[in-house]
Every structure is written in structure tokens, then in C-alpha cells.
Design a protein around this motif. Structure first.
Motif, PDB file in Angstrom:
ATOM      1  N   LEU A  20       0.789  -1.106   0.173  1.00  0.00           N
ATOM      2  CA  LEU A  20      -0.011  -0.006  -0.064  1.00  0.00           C
ATOM      3  C   LEU A  20       1.128   1.196  -0.047  1.00  0.00           C
ATOM      4  O   LEU A  20       1.814   1.423   0.939  1.00  0.00           O
ATOM      5  N   SER A  21       0.818   1.945  -0.991  1.00  0.00           N
ATOM      6  CA  SER A  21       1.489   3.354  -0.881  1.00  0.00           C
ATOM      7  C   SER A  21       0.594   4.426  -1.257  1.00  0.00           C
ATOM      8  O   SER A  21      -0.824   4.232  -0.858  1.00  0.00           O
ATOM      9  N   ASP A  22       1.113   5.657  -1.203  1.00  0.00           N
ATOM     10  CA  ASP A  22       0.276   6.847  -1.071  1.00  0.00           C
ATOM     11  C   ASP A  22      -0.938   6.747  -2.034  1.00  0.00           C
ATOM     12  O   ASP A  22      -2.169   7.210  -1.655  1.00  0.00           O
ATOM     13  N   SER A  23      -0.914   6.362  -3.416  1.00  0.00           N
ATOM     14  CA  SER A  23      -1.954   6.395  -4.230  1.00  0.00           C
ATOM     15  C   SER A  23      -2.119   5.049  -5.027  1.00  0.00           C
ATOM     16  O   SER A  23      -3.211   4.782  -6.004  1.00  0.00           O
ATOM     17  N   SER A  24      -1.421   3.884  -4.479  1.00  0.00           N
ATOM     18  CA  SER A  24      -1.703   2.697  -5.104  1.00  0.00           C
ATOM     19  C   SER A  24      -1.841   1.659  -4.223  1.00  0.00           C
ATOM     20  O   SER A  24      -1.231   1.708  -2.997  1.00  0.00           O
ATOM     21  N   ALA A  25      -2.408   0.535  -4.432  1.00  0.00           N
ATOM     22  CA  ALA A  25      -2.659  -0.820  -3.632  1.00  0.00           C
ATOM     23  C   ALA A  25      -2.504  -2.034  -4.462  1.00  0.00           C
ATOM     24  O   ALA A  25      -2.763  -1.879  -5.731  1.00  0.00           O
ATOM     25  N   VAL A  26      -1.529  -2.631  -4.173  1.00  0.00           N
ATOM     26  CA  VAL A  26      -1.123  -3.974  -4.615  1.00  0.00           C
ATOM     27  C   VAL A  26      -1.886  -5.134  -4.146  1.00  0.00           C
ATOM     28  O   VAL A  26      -1.590  -5.543  -2.980  1.00  0.00           O
ATOM     29  N   TYR A  27      -2.864  -5.994  -4.800  1.00  0.00           N
ATOM     30  CA  TYR A  27      -3.441  -6.989  -4.041  1.00  0.00           C
ATOM     31  C   TYR A  27      -3.045  -8.365  -4.651  1.00  0.00           C
ATOM     32  O   TYR A  27      -2.414  -8.155  -5.816  1.00  0.00           O
ATOM     33  N   GLY A  28      -2.951  -9.188  -3.944  1.00  0.00           N
ATOM     34  CA  GLY A  28      -2.674 -10.828  -4.187  1.00  0.00           C
ATOM     35  C   GLY A  28      -4.085 -11.363  -3.911  1.00  0.00           C
ATOM     36  O   GLY A  28      -4.766 -10.975  -3.344  1.00  0.00           O
ATOM     37  N   PHE A  29      -4.289 -12.447  -4.729  1.00  0.00           N
ATOM     38  CA  PHE A  29      -5.418 -13.166  -4.755  1.00  0.00           C
ATOM     39  C   PHE A  29      -5.091 -14.735  -5.226  1.00  0.00           C
ATOM     40  O   PHE A  29      -4.347 -14.948  -5.875  1.00  0.00           O
ATOM     41  N   ARG A  30      -6.203 -15.349  -4.734  1.00  0.00           N
ATOM     42  CA  ARG A  30      -6.170 -16.719  -5.016  1.00  0.00           C
ATOM     43  C   ARG A  30      -7.612 -17.226  -5.341  1.00  0.00           C
ATOM     44  O   ARG A  30      -8.427 -16.962  -4.361  1.00  0.00           O
ATOM     45  N   VAL A  31      -7.987 -17.862  -6.246  1.00  0.00           N
ATOM     46  CA  VAL A  31      -9.372 -18.428  -6.836  1.00  0.00           C
ATOM     47  C   VAL A  31      -9.352 -19.769  -6.187  1.00  0.00           C
ATOM     48  O   VAL A  31      -8.535 -20.565  -6.398  1.00  0.00           O
ATOM     49  N   LEU A  32     -10.120 -20.153  -5.128  1.00  0.00           N
ATOM     50  CA  LEU A  32     -10.098 -21.444  -4.434  1.00  0.00           C
ATOM     51  C   LEU A  32     -11.281 -22.159  -4.635  1.00  0.00           C
ATOM     52  O   LEU A  32     -12.560 -21.556  -4.766  1.00  0.00           O
ATOM     53  N   SER A  33     -11.277 -23.526  -4.377  1.00  0.00           N
ATOM     54  CA  SER A  33     -12.478 -24.189  -4.284  1.00  0.00           C
ATOM     55  C   SER A  33     -13.098 -24.011  -2.916  1.00  0.00           C
ATOM     56  O   SER A  33     -12.299 -22.957  -1.886  1.00  0.00           O
ATOM     57  N   ALA A  34     -14.338 -24.161  -2.718  1.00  0.00           N
ATOM     58  CA  ALA A  34     -15.262 -23.758  -1.453  1.00  0.00           C
ATOM     59  C   ALA A  34     -14.361 -24.355  -0.246  1.00  0.00           C
ATOM     60  O   ALA A  34     -14.482 -23.418   0.831  1.00  0.00           O
ATOM     61  N   ASP A  35     -13.721 -25.319  -0.221  1.00  0.00           N
ATOM     62  CA  ASP A  35     -13.111 -25.791   1.031  1.00  0.00           C
ATOM     63  C   ASP A  35     -11.620 -25.403   1.187  1.00  0.00           C
ATOM     64  O   ASP A  35     -10.968 -25.714   2.081  1.00  0.00           O
ATOM     65  N   GLY A  36     -11.164 -24.651   0.151  1.00  0.00           N
ATOM     66  CA  GLY A  36      -9.884 -24.208   0.275  1.00  0.00           C
ATOM     67  C   GLY A  36      -8.752 -24.952  -0.274  1.00  0.00           C
ATOM     68  O   GLY A  36      -7.638 -24.756  -0.248  1.00  0.00           O
TER      69      GLY A  36
END
Length: 145
Positions: free
Chosen positions: A93-109
Motif C-alpha cells: 500500500l503506497s500513497d496512491s496505489s494498492a497491490v493486491y494478491g489473490f487466489r481463486v479457491l475451491s469452497a473448502d480451500g
């Protein structure tokens, strides 16, 4: 919609659902739909925190942003319709930007269907130039760091 049964050390898991109209001719969720699933999870998370687009207006100025980068790696196809989980966290997280990570998972993870990153830049609505996040945004964002 039930919450996915996934516990994560960092970030949150938003519940999601794949629909029949998202499937390709092989019965897999089409690759282009993964980005929409991540978008919906982020929108749901932030709307719950009071950051939304309602009645043609932004509820917070931080909602006016642009996606600067979106990258995704596919690991295992989602085969058919049903519940899934979207694991979201913030890498930076910087002054004007946000870097997200993500994972698309099965319902049970238990299965990682895809993973990647997404970068948002907050824009000033008048100049369309990067501008600083509000304190309210920073407070919520820190829960994802």
C-alpha cells in the motif's frame, strides 16, 4: 451464500459462486471470468466497508480508481457451477496505489484454481492524476496487509 470453509493467515476469503453462463464448451469456467470473480470479491469486500458506487455516486472518494495491472496464472480448472472462495490480501500500500494478491479457491480451500495480482491507482476525478488514499481507506486496507 455460505462462507467458504477456508482459514487464511493473511487477508480474507470472500465467498463466490460460478454460474452456468460462465462455462466454456468443455464445462470449465472460461478463463476471462476469473477476473470478474476477483472483481466481484473486491467490490463486495469494499462495499461492506462503506466504499461503493450507489445511485450513480461514489460513497467514498477512494472508489474512483483505475486498474493499472492485472496478472493471473491458472492452476486447475473450475469444473462446473458452484461455490468458490476468493482469497484476497494486500501486498503493498503506497500513497496512491494498492497491490493486491489473490487466489481463486475451491469452497473448502483445498484447490487453488488461479492466483495473481491486481494493482489499483486512486485517481483525482477532476485531473485523472494519482492522488492519495484517505485515512478511512488506509485503515481498512491495513486489515488486508
Amino acid at each position: 451464500m455460505p462462507q467458504p470453509e477456508t482459514t487464511v493467515e493473511r487477508g480474507i476469503v470472500e465467498p463466490g459462486y460460478t454460474h452456468f453462463d460462465e462455462l466454456d464448451s468443455m464445462g470449465f469456467v472460461h478463463n476471462s471470468r476469473y477476473m470478474v470473480l476477483v472483481e466481484r470479491a473486491l467490490t463486495t469486500f469494499w462495499a461492506r466497508q462503506g466504499f461503493a458506487f450507489t445511485d450513480g455516486k461514489y460513497t467514498q472518494p477512494d472508489v474512483f480508481l483505475a486498474v493499472a495491472e492485472f496478472s493471473i496464472s491458472y492452476r486447475a480448472p473450475i469444473r462446473g457451477t458452484g461455490e468458490i472462495g476468493i482469497h484476497l490480501w494486500m501486498d503493498k500500500l503506497s500513497d496512491s496505489s494498492a497491490v493486491y494478491g489473490f487466489r481463486v479457491l475451491s469452497a473448502d480451500g483445498g484447490v487453488v484454481h488461479a492466483e495473481g495480482r491486481r494493482v489499483h491507482i486512486r485517481l483525482d476525478p477532476k485531473t485523472l492524476r494519482p492522488t492519495a488514499w484517505s485515512d478511512a481507506f488506509n485503515d481498512v486496507a491495513k486489515t488486508l496487509l
